[in-house]
Design an enzyme around this catalytic site. Structure first.
Site, mmCIF file in Angstrom:
data_model
loop_
_atom_site.group_PDB
_atom_site.id
_atom_site.type_symbol
_atom_site.label_atom_id
_atom_site.label_comp_id
_atom_site.label_asym_id
_atom_site.label_seq_id
_atom_site.Cartn_x
_atom_site.Cartn_y
_atom_site.Cartn_z
ATOM 1 N N LYS A 11 0.843 -1.201 0.000
ATOM 2 C CA LYS A 11 0.000 0.000 0.000
ATOM 3 C C LYS A 11 0.879 1.254 0.000
ATOM 4 O O LYS A 11 2.075 1.176 0.277
ATOM 5 C CB LYS A 11 -0.916 -0.028 1.226
ATOM 6 C CG LYS A 11 -0.179 -0.046 2.568
ATOM 7 C CD LYS A 11 -1.099 -0.458 3.720
ATOM 8 C CE LYS A 11 -0.352 -0.439 5.041
ATOM 9 N NZ LYS A 11 -1.172 -0.997 6.143
ATOM 10 N N TYR A 69 15.727 30.303 9.045
ATOM 11 C CA TYR A 69 14.486 30.942 9.487
ATOM 12 C C TYR A 69 14.438 31.069 11.002
ATOM 13 O O TYR A 69 14.795 30.131 11.730
ATOM 14 C CB TYR A 69 13.276 30.111 9.055
ATOM 15 C CG TYR A 69 12.878 30.286 7.610
ATOM 16 C CD1 TYR A 69 12.520 31.540 7.113
ATOM 17 C CD2 TYR A 69 12.839 29.194 6.762
ATOM 18 C CE1 TYR A 69 12.143 31.697 5.785
ATOM 19 C CE2 TYR A 69 12.456 29.341 5.435
ATOM 20 C CZ TYR A 69 12.108 30.596 4.948
ATOM 21 O OH TYR A 69 11.735 30.738 3.644
HETATM 22 C C1 LIG Z 1 -0.405 -1.998 6.826
HETATM 23 C C2 LIG Z 1 -1.026 -3.293 7.116
HETATM 24 C C3 LIG Z 1 -0.248 -4.469 7.106
HETATM 25 C C4 LIG Z 1 1.258 -4.444 7.018
HETATM 26 O O1 LIG Z 1 1.744 -3.983 8.261
HETATM 27 P P1 LIG Z 1 3.289 -3.879 8.606
HETATM 28 O O2 LIG Z 1 3.305 -3.456 10.025
HETATM 29 O O3 LIG Z 1 3.840 -2.819 7.700
HETATM 30 O O4 LIG Z 1 3.915 -5.195 8.358
HETATM 31 C C5 LIG Z 1 -0.902 -5.685 7.253
HETATM 32 N N1 LIG Z 1 -2.252 -5.736 7.427
HETATM 33 C C6 LIG Z 1 -3.015 -4.626 7.463
HETATM 34 C C7 LIG Z 1 -4.483 -4.752 7.687
HETATM 35 C C8 LIG Z 1 -2.439 -3.366 7.330
HETATM 36 O O5 LIG Z 1 -3.195 -2.269 7.398
#
Ligand SMILES: *Cc1c(COP(=O)(O)O)cnc(C)c1O
Length: 349
Positions: free
Chosen positions: A35, A244
């Site tokens: 993702k 800044y």
């Molecule tokens: C993001 C996510 C994962 C992966 O999680 P990691 O901690 O990056 O391994 C797996 N399952 C779900 C439902 C997620 O939202």
């Protein structure tokens, strides 16, 4: 080199997937979570490298994210959508052959009505209170849903990165209670759940961060390196300020390097006056505030002006930098800007 280069080691991602696959219990399949553009590293290149390594199931958050994946993977590998079947996504789910993880009774109804017979999975809430059917909802629809043979029934741990947290065992027990005896593959573990141990693995694991070199998979190979080009260097006198708000004051005469990279590139503003960059193995403190496109670094102690300075590399991991910024590696990775040139090493030809 005009812009910063984000170095991404696809062979390390593949090696991390294989290592997580070996860690998974016998008979457990290892998927890959890609993702948010593979945690900011480029989903197209990353999924090709993972498919080459043997991954056959991929998870994205949103259906739209699967467009790049299906292009890169072709037909065959399963692409699951964690957000489930949202209104307006039916055509995409059908055309790209996606497998939505249905999260609510509304989504189940939408899926069965708009795409009858199309593959799906179910997400159950076991205590995180974020996504998935509650126990009572599941009890009401399980018979009907199981008759349509879901591909997967899954849930997600809220505190998997804290092995001693009592919610882990609670969620495990609740997942057993909701799913024992069903003839459908089950999944509970992300990276942290793989590390927790085999009782959390079930039929399929879903690692994300561990593939990209992050905690809590300590054996991960580093995947990302980021070197920032030095634009110019100047001497400042004792008492002068830099940047800044006059955010840093030289206590003695100093040499300051102005470096291309700022908060628009994912160098969080909370790194101001706190982070360290590296000239090889020599630390150089970031002084003053991080601005949109630039940071300033004290290089008074270097024998020569460097062409570039490392902010992620052998001396400082993504998690190290996250600790300095007061955040987690996930946020650093997914913030690393679109402005960098991405330079991939290894991977499928
Ligand atoms: C993001 C996510 C994962 C992966 O999680 P990691 O901690 O990056 O391994 C797996 N399952 C779900 C439902 C997620 O939202």
């Amino acid at each position: 080199m005009a812009s910063a280069t984000l170095m991404i080691d696809l062979d390390a991602i593949a090696a991390n997937w294989r290592a997580l696959d070996r860690l998974s219990a016998n008979g457990t399949q290892t998927a890959a979570v890609v993702k948010a553009d593979a945690y900011g590293l480029g989903a197209g290149r990353v999924v090709r490298a993972l498919a080459e390594a043997g991954a056959r199931r991929f998870f994205v958050a949103l259906a739209q994210e699967a467009v790049v994946l299906r292009q890169a993977l072709g037909p065959g590998p399963q692409i699951s959508v964690l957000a489930g079947h949202m209104a307006g996504d039916s055509a995409l789910i059908h055309d790209l052959d996606l497998t939505p993880m249905l999260n609510s009774v509304d989504q189940i109804t939408r899926h069965f009505e708009s795409l009858p017979g199309h593959p799906f999975g179910i997400q159950l809430d076991t205590g995180m209170n974020r996504l998935g059917l509650e126990a009572a909802e599941w009890a009401a629809v399980a018979g009907h849903v199981l008759a349509a043979t879901p591909e997967l029934v899954m849930s997600h741990l809220a505190c998997g990165d804290d092995p001693g947290h009592p919610l882990n065992a609670d969620q495990l027990a609740q997942f057993h209670y909701l799913t024992d005896g069903i003839a459908v593959p089950r999944s509970l573990a992300a990276t942290a759940g793989i590390v927790l141990g085999p009782e959390y693995h079930f039929d399929l694991t879903r690692p994300g961060i561990g593939l990209y070199g992050g905690r809590p998979f300590d054996a991960a190979l580093p995947v990302v390196a980021l070197a920032l080009p030095v634009i110019q260097c100047r001497e400042v006198a004792a008492g002068e300020t830099v940047g800044y708000g006059g955010g840093w004051t030289a206590e003695a005469p100093a040499v300051i390097a102005t470096v291309a990279g700022g908060y628009a590139d994912g160098l969080l503003r909370s790194l101001s006056n706190r982070a360290v960059l590296w000239d090889g193995d020599v630390p150089c403190p970031l002084v003053g505030r991080v601005s949109m496109d630039l940071i300033t670094v004290d290089i008074s102690h270097l024998p020569r002006e460097p062409d570039r300075l490392d902010i992620i590399g052998p001396a400082q991991s993504v998690d190290d930098l996250a600790d300095v910024a007061g955040t987690i590696g996930y946020e650093i990775l997914t913030s690393l800007g679109a402005r960098y040139r991405r330079d991939y090493r290894g991977g499928a030809a």
